[in-house]
Design a protein around this motif. Structure first.
Motif, PDB file in Angstrom:
ATOM      1  N   THR A 162       0.829  -1.203   0.000  1.00 43.13           N
ATOM      2  CA  THR A 162       0.000   0.000   0.000  1.00 43.13           C
ATOM      3  C   THR A 162       0.866   1.258   0.000  1.00 43.13           C
ATOM      4  O   THR A 162       0.502   2.274  -0.599  1.00 43.13           O
ATOM      5  CB  THR A 162      -0.925  -0.001   1.226  1.00 43.13           C
ATOM      6  OG1 THR A 162      -1.725  -1.182   1.204  1.00 43.13           O
ATOM      7  CG2 THR A 162      -1.830   1.213   1.237  1.00 43.13           C
ATOM      8  N   LEU A 163       2.020   1.200   0.676  1.00 44.32           N
ATOM      9  CA  LEU A 163       2.923   2.346   0.695  1.00 44.32           C
ATOM     10  C   LEU A 163       3.271   2.803  -0.717  1.00 44.32           C
ATOM     11  O   LEU A 163       3.361   4.005  -0.992  1.00 44.32           O
ATOM     12  CB  LEU A 163       4.221   1.995   1.428  1.00 44.32           C
ATOM     13  CG  LEU A 163       4.209   1.886   2.944  1.00 44.32           C
ATOM     14  CD1 LEU A 163       5.591   1.496   3.449  1.00 44.32           C
ATOM     15  CD2 LEU A 163       3.767   3.201   3.567  1.00 44.32           C
ATOM     16  N   CYS A 164       3.475   1.864  -1.619  1.00 41.39           N
ATOM     17  CA  CYS A 164       3.917   2.187  -2.974  1.00 41.39           C
ATOM     18  C   CYS A 164       2.861   2.965  -3.756  1.00 41.39           C
ATOM     19  O   CYS A 164       3.200   3.779  -4.617  1.00 41.39           O
ATOM     20  CB  CYS A 164       4.280   0.915  -3.735  1.00 41.39           C
ATOM     21  SG  CYS A 164       5.694   0.024  -3.039  1.00 41.39           S
ATOM     22  N   SER A 165       1.600   2.722  -3.462  1.00 40.69           N
ATOM     23  CA  SER A 165       0.540   3.411  -4.192  1.00 40.69           C
ATOM     24  C   SER A 165       0.075   4.695  -3.502  1.00 40.69           C
ATOM     25  O   SER A 165      -0.626   5.505  -4.116  1.00 40.69           O
ATOM     26  CB  SER A 165      -0.656   2.475  -4.397  1.00 40.69           C
ATOM     27  OG  SER A 165      -1.143   2.001  -3.162  1.00 40.69           O
ATOM     28  N   LEU A 166       0.483   4.909  -2.254  1.00 37.59           N
ATOM     29  CA  LEU A 166       0.046   6.102  -1.522  1.00 37.59           C
ATOM     30  C   LEU A 166       0.912   7.324  -1.798  1.00 37.59           C
ATOM     31  O   LEU A 166       0.436   8.456  -1.729  1.00 37.59           O
ATOM     32  CB  LEU A 166       0.031   5.819  -0.019  1.00 37.59           C
ATOM     33  CG  LEU A 166      -1.080   4.889   0.496  1.00 37.59           C
ATOM     34  CD1 LEU A 166      -0.936   4.686   1.998  1.00 37.59           C
ATOM     35  CD2 LEU A 166      -2.455   5.453   0.160  1.00 37.59           C
ATOM     36  N   VAL A 167       2.220   7.119  -2.072  1.00 35.77           N
ATOM     37  CA  VAL A 167       3.122   8.252  -2.302  1.00 35.77           C
ATOM     38  C   VAL A 167       2.916   8.809  -3.702  1.00 35.77           C
ATOM     39  O   VAL A 167       2.300   8.176  -4.561  1.00 35.77           O
ATOM     40  CB  VAL A 167       4.597   7.841  -2.082  1.00 35.77           C
ATOM     41  CG1 VAL A 167       4.834   7.459  -0.634  1.00 35.77           C
ATOM     42  CG2 VAL A 167       4.982   6.688  -3.019  1.00 35.77           C
TER      43      VAL A 167
END
Length: 335
Positions: free
Chosen positions: A280-285
Motif C-alpha cells: 500500500t505504501l507504494c501506491s500512496l506516495v
C-alpha cells in the motif's frame, strides 16, 4: 471462573471420563450419538484441550515457531512481514495449531530460542526467514531433529524444504523495463549482504545489466528508512549519478523518494525508482512507485502447509510459488 475439565463434562453427560476422552479425541469406544452429545456439552461449557497435557501424552505442542531477527522498530513499519504473518495465520485459521512469534536482533538469541522451544516441547516445527550464507540455523535444526521450512531458494544441499519465489525473473524484468526507457546507468540499494536472497538478486542484477550494456553499481543497506537515505545520498552524490535506482524493499524506496526530491532530483524526470515487494505504501506516495509484486501472503500459507506435512511425516520437498510481476506506476519514466 474455573476452567471446565473432562470430569465436569462427564458429570454433565452422565458418562465416564474415559468415554469423554474417547469422544473428544475422536477415538472408537463410544457411539456417534454419545460422541455428539458429549461434544455439544463440551462446547456449552467452553472446554478447550489442555495443550500441556496433550504434549505430555502425544509429544505434540500444537504450535509452530517463527523468529524474526530484525530490530522490532523496523518490523513495525515493514509491510513485508505483516503480509507474511497474514498468510501464515490464514493457514492456521482452523485454530488447531498456534503461531509462536518472537522478534530479536541477536543471532545467538535466535539459536537459543530454537534449542529451548524444542527441549520444552513448545513447538512442533519452525519457519526460518532471511537465510544467510553458511547459516548456523540449518545445522542446528538438522542436529536437533526439529522440523523446519525455509523461506528462500533451495541452496543448502540436503537442507530443510524451502518455499521460494524466483527473484531472478523479476530482476530481469525490472532491468529490461528500465533499459527500454533509455536508462544506461542504474543502481541497486540492496539489503544486508549476508542474506542469501540479497546475494542472489545482486548477482542477477549485475549479470543482466552487463548483458544489456548498462553501467551498474550496488550499495548495501539494512532495509530501514534511515539507511536508505544514507545510501541514496551516496548513490546520487557522484559525478555521473545513476538515472534509476532499484530498492530491496518498499520502505527504502519511499524514503529515497523524499531524499531525491530534497537533493533536487525530480522523479521520474531525473531519477526513476523501483521498489521490491509492492505494498500500500507504494501506491500512496506521489508519484506512486513502480514495484515488484510477489505472492507474499500465499507464500506464508504455503510454508505453513508444507511444515505441517513435514511434522506429520507425510511431506517434504521444495515448493516454488508463482513468479513475481512488475507493476509499473509513475516513478519510472524515460530518461
Amino acid at each position: 471462573m474455573k476452567r471446565p475439565t473432562i470430569a465436569d463434562i462427564a458429570k454433565a453427560a452422565g458418562v465416564s471420563t474415559g468415554a469423554v476422552s474417547y469422544a473428544l479425541n475422536n477415538r472408537p469406544g463410544v457411539s456417534e450419538s454419545t460422541r455428539a452429545r458429549i461434544q455439544d456439552i463440551a462446547d456449552r461449557l467452553g472446554w478447550v484441550p489442555n495443550r500441556a497435557a496433550r504434549a505430555l501424552s502425544d509429544g505434540r505442542a500444537g504450535a509452530i515457531g517463527l523468529v524474526i531477527d530484525r530490530p522490532a522498530r523496523a518490523i513495525g513499519v515493514e509491510p513485508y512481514f505483516m503480509q507474511l504473518v497474514s498468510g501464515i495465520q490464514d493457514a492456521l485459521a482452523d485454530g488447531t495449531t498456534a503461531l509462536l512469534l518472537q522478534v530479536t536482533d541477536n543471532a545467538e538469541t535466535e539459536l537459543t530460542l530454537y534449542r529451548r522451544w524444542w527441549a520444552e516441547r513448545r513447538v512442533d516445527g519452525v519457519l526460518l526467514v532471511d537465510l544467510r550464507a553458511d547459516d548456523p540455523r540449518v545445522d542446528l535444526v538438522t542436529r536437533l531433529g526439529l522440523p523446519a521450512v525455509i523461506f528462500g531458494e533451495p541452496v543448502v544441499p540436503d537442507g530443510p524444504p524451502c518455499v521460494w519465489t524466483d527473484d531472478a525473473v523479476a530482476m530481469v524484468e525490472v532491468l529490461r523495463h528500465l533499459a527500454g526507457l533509455g536508462h544506461r546507468r542504474v543502481g541497486r540499494i540492496a539489503g544486508p549482504a549476508e542474506f542469501v536472497h540479497t546475494r542472489s538478486r545482486s548477482r542477477v542484477f549485475l549479470a543482466e545489466a552487463e548483458r544489456l550494456g548498462l553501467a551498474a553499481g550496488i550499495i548495501n543497506a539494512d532495509y530501514s528508512a534511515e539507511d536508505a537515505g544514507r545510501a541514496t545520498r551516496q548513490a546520487l552524490g557522484v559525478g555521473s549519478p545513476p538515472s534509476a535506482l532499484v530498492f530491496d524493499n518498499d520502505v527504502m524506496a519511499v524514503a529515497a523518494l523524499g531524499v531525491a526530491q530534497e537533493l533536487g532530483f525530480a522523479v521520474p524526470e531525473d531519477l526513476s525508482i523501483v521498489a521490491w515487494d509492492d505494498s500500500t505504501l507504494c501506491s500512496l506516495v506521489r508519484p506512486a512507485l513502480t514495484a515488484v509484486r510477489r505472492p507474499i501472503v500465499e507464500r506464508g500459507a504455503a510454508a505453513v502447509r508444507l511444515l505441517l506435512s513435514v511434522i506429520e511425516g507425510v511431506g517434504g520437498g521444495h515448493l516454488r510459488t508463482a513468479d513475481p510481476v512488475l507493476v509499473v506506476r509513475g516513478s519510472t519514466g524515460a530518461v
